[in-house]
Design a protein around this motif. Structure first.
Motif, PDB file in Angstrom:
ATOM      1  N   MET A 175       0.866  -1.049   0.435  1.00 60.96           N
ATOM      2  CA  MET A 175       0.147  -0.104   0.540  1.00 60.96           C
ATOM      3  C   MET A 175       0.805   1.398  -0.211  1.00 60.96           C
ATOM      4  O   MET A 175       0.243   2.466  -0.646  1.00 60.96           O
ATOM      5  CB  MET A 175      -0.897  -0.194   1.475  1.00 60.96           C
ATOM      6  CG  MET A 175      -1.952  -1.216   1.345  1.00 60.96           C
ATOM      7  SD  MET A 175      -3.255  -0.250  -0.482  1.00 60.96           S
ATOM      8  CE  MET A 175      -3.613   1.239   0.184  1.00 60.96           C
ATOM      9  N   VAL A 176       2.333   1.142   1.101  1.00 59.08           N
ATOM     10  CA  VAL A 176       2.773   2.052   0.458  1.00 59.08           C
ATOM     11  C   VAL A 176       4.419   2.116  -0.565  1.00 59.08           C
ATOM     12  O   VAL A 176       4.334   3.011  -0.439  1.00 59.08           O
ATOM     13  CB  VAL A 176       3.438   2.270   2.290  1.00 59.08           C
ATOM     14  CG1 VAL A 176       1.627   2.845   3.627  1.00 59.08           C
ATOM     15  CG2 VAL A 176       4.308   1.545   3.092  1.00 59.08           C
ATOM     16  N   ASP A 197       0.813   6.503   5.711  1.00 54.63           N
ATOM     17  CA  ASP A 197       0.049   6.072   6.588  1.00 54.63           C
ATOM     18  C   ASP A 197      -0.311   7.182   7.657  1.00 54.63           C
ATOM     19  O   ASP A 197       0.651   7.594   8.396  1.00 54.63           O
ATOM     20  CB  ASP A 197       0.259   4.981   7.308  1.00 54.63           C
ATOM     21  CG  ASP A 197      -0.273   4.140   8.719  1.00 54.63           C
ATOM     22  OD1 ASP A 197      -1.684   5.108   8.952  1.00 54.63           O
ATOM     23  OD2 ASP A 197      -0.204   3.169   8.686  1.00 54.63           O
ATOM     24  N   ALA A 198      -1.813   7.474   7.993  1.00 61.92           N
ATOM     25  CA  ALA A 198      -2.150   7.936   8.129  1.00 61.92           C
ATOM     26  C   ALA A 198      -1.888   8.906  10.202  1.00 61.92           C
ATOM     27  O   ALA A 198      -1.415   9.573  10.582  1.00 61.92           O
ATOM     28  CB  ALA A 198      -3.650   8.959   8.040  1.00 61.92           C
ATOM     29  N   ASP A 205      -7.258  -1.796  11.121  1.00 62.61           N
ATOM     30  CA  ASP A 205      -8.148  -0.036  10.072  1.00 62.61           C
ATOM     31  C   ASP A 205      -7.421   0.760   9.796  1.00 62.61           C
ATOM     32  O   ASP A 205      -7.087   1.935  10.944  1.00 62.61           O
ATOM     33  CB  ASP A 205      -8.957  -0.311  11.070  1.00 62.61           C
ATOM     34  CG  ASP A 205     -10.366  -0.948  11.496  1.00 62.61           C
ATOM     35  OD1 ASP A 205     -11.184  -1.756  10.910  1.00 62.61           O
ATOM     36  OD2 ASP A 205     -10.340  -2.321  12.273  1.00 62.61           O
ATOM     37  N   PHE A 206      -7.536   1.181   8.686  1.00 60.68           N
ATOM     38  CA  PHE A 206      -6.726   1.881   8.109  1.00 60.68           C
ATOM     39  C   PHE A 206      -7.027   3.435   8.024  1.00 60.68           C
ATOM     40  O   PHE A 206      -7.511   3.042   6.529  1.00 60.68           O
ATOM     41  CB  PHE A 206      -4.930   1.787   7.220  1.00 60.68           C
ATOM     42  CG  PHE A 206      -4.343   0.264   8.457  1.00 60.68           C
ATOM     43  CD1 PHE A 206      -2.842   1.264   9.404  1.00 60.68           C
ATOM     44  CD2 PHE A 206      -4.393  -0.560   8.106  1.00 60.68           C
ATOM     45  CE1 PHE A 206      -2.669   0.056   9.635  1.00 60.68           C
ATOM     46  CE2 PHE A 206      -3.685  -1.947   8.401  1.00 60.68           C
ATOM     47  CZ  PHE A 206      -2.731  -1.485   9.818  1.00 60.68           C
ATOM     48  N   VAL A 207      -6.279   4.287   7.189  1.00 62.04           N
ATOM     49  CA  VAL A 207      -6.680   5.629   6.551  1.00 62.04           C
ATOM     50  C   VAL A 207      -5.049   5.810   6.267  1.00 62.04           C
ATOM     51  O   VAL A 207      -4.427   6.344   6.541  1.00 62.04           O
ATOM     52  CB  VAL A 207      -7.365   7.085   7.707  1.00 62.04           C
ATOM     53  CG1 VAL A 207      -6.655   7.826   6.069  1.00 62.04           C
ATOM     54  CG2 VAL A 207      -7.982   6.496   8.336  1.00 62.04           C
ATOM     55  N   ALA A 234      -0.957  14.807   2.966  1.00 63.19           N
ATOM     56  CA  ALA A 234      -0.692  14.169   4.266  1.00 63.19           C
ATOM     57  C   ALA A 234      -0.443  14.926   5.317  1.00 63.19           C
ATOM     58  O   ALA A 234      -0.042  15.166   7.013  1.00 63.19           O
ATOM     59  CB  ALA A 234       0.437  13.312   3.910  1.00 63.19           C
ATOM     60  N   PRO A 235       0.084  16.030   4.907  1.00 60.50           N
ATOM     61  CA  PRO A 235       0.824  17.085   5.790  1.00 60.50           C
ATOM     62  C   PRO A 235      -0.495  18.435   6.183  1.00 60.50           C
ATOM     63  O   PRO A 235      -0.482  19.497   7.077  1.00 60.50           O
ATOM     64  CB  PRO A 235       1.420  18.860   4.798  1.00 60.50           C
ATOM     65  CG  PRO A 235       2.014  17.848   3.460  1.00 60.50           C
ATOM     66  CD  PRO A 235       0.664  16.577   3.561  1.00 60.50           C
TER      67      PRO A 235
END
Length: 286
Positions: A206-207, A222-223, A252-254, A261-262
């Motif tokens: 994902m990243v 990833d937040a 469970d991710f955002v 992101a900033p």
């Protein structure tokens, strides 16, 4: 923009009671949300535990002023001719520009139980942040092969949207039909129940960085990591119900696009509620 994401277990609490109103109340206790992303929403599955009703309709009634978009990963007719649907839902009070429903890969894995998976995408217009593509999903739990394929597909969907933003299709002057110009944006929130720990290879996918067009480089963030660095993720599953494993885990991710992101101001997990077997996650972008 305030957003809450939650795997609701078809709005079934650990007490066995199915109650969509408790889900809405629990989400509102976390944030005065502009966008609500829910996974495991049922329609027509009356014989499931707790006997859920038409949950998209119920949630629409509980959310006046919100537009509700339901995407069914499972959409079938049972032996009695009744339609049954199960999937993800996005509700928002922000203006909406586009709605998309994407089926995710479902490669054969005969050694594991599985079900179809999908991603619902709604592009909203925030008055301060502009166009944001909100994507919510629920990846396969049992099959790591399917989960990996689905994570790769999610990243590819984001990459395609970024490419369309950077290199949009040629406009057809005067076209009022389906070829008319579309709103594309690199700003994205991809959230939901990914059924993987941060150590899972699918999380790394994902990243992983990508090039939407030659000479550009992008990656999702990833937040939780944006806000807390290397601090362990707050768990979102198996806090109170250990049927699926002995220890709590974050699944469970955002994920945020680089442009958003900033803008992250807050991410929070409600570690107390028991009106689902998962814990909700709230973020605020400003």
């Amino acid at each position: 923009m305030k957003l809450v994401t939650w795997n609701t277990q078809w709005c079934r609490g650990l007490d066995g009671i199915v109650n969509p109103e408790r889900i809405v109340e629990g989400a509102r206790a976390m944030a005065d949300f502009d966008v609500l992303c829910l996974q495991e929403i049922a329609q027509g599955f009356d014989d499931m535990p707790g006997h859920p009703g038409d949950q998209p309709m119920q949630l629409q009634g509980l959310l006046p002023g919100f537009a509700v978009f339901f995407g069914a990963a499972v959409d079938e007719i049972d032996a009695h001719g009744k339609r049954q649907r199960f999937g993800n839902l996005i509700a928002t009070r922000l203006p909406v520009a586009r709605i998309q429903h994407h089926a995710l890969p479902w490669p054969a894995d005969p050694d594991q139980p599985s079900m179809p998976r999908m991603c619902t995408s709604v592009t909203v217009i925030d008055p301060d942040l502009g166009a944001i593509r909100v994507m919510t999903t629920h990846l396969e739990y049992y099959s790591s092969t399917q989960r990996m394929a689905q994570a790769v597909a999610l990243r590819e969907l984001h990459a395609q949207a970024c490419a369309q933003t950077l290199a949009p299709p040629r406009r057809e002057e005067g076209d009022a039909g389906p070829f008319q110009a579309k709103l594309h944006t690199e700003q994205a929130v991809i959230c939901g129940d990914f059924n993987m720990a941060p150590t899972d290879p699918a999380y790394a996918e994902m990243v992983e960085g990508f090039e939407p067009i030659a000479g550009t480089r992008r990656h999702l963030q990833d937040a939780w990591r944006v806000a807390h660095g290397d601090a362990p993720h707050a768990p979102t599953f198996r806090l109170f119900d250990r049927r699926y494993g002995p220890d709590p885990v974050a699944c469970d991710f955002v994920f945020l696009s680089e442009a958003l992101a900033p803008r992250l101001r807050r991410i929070e997990v409600d570690g107390n509620t028991q009106v689902s077997d998962h814990q909700p996650v709230a973020i605020e972008l400003a």
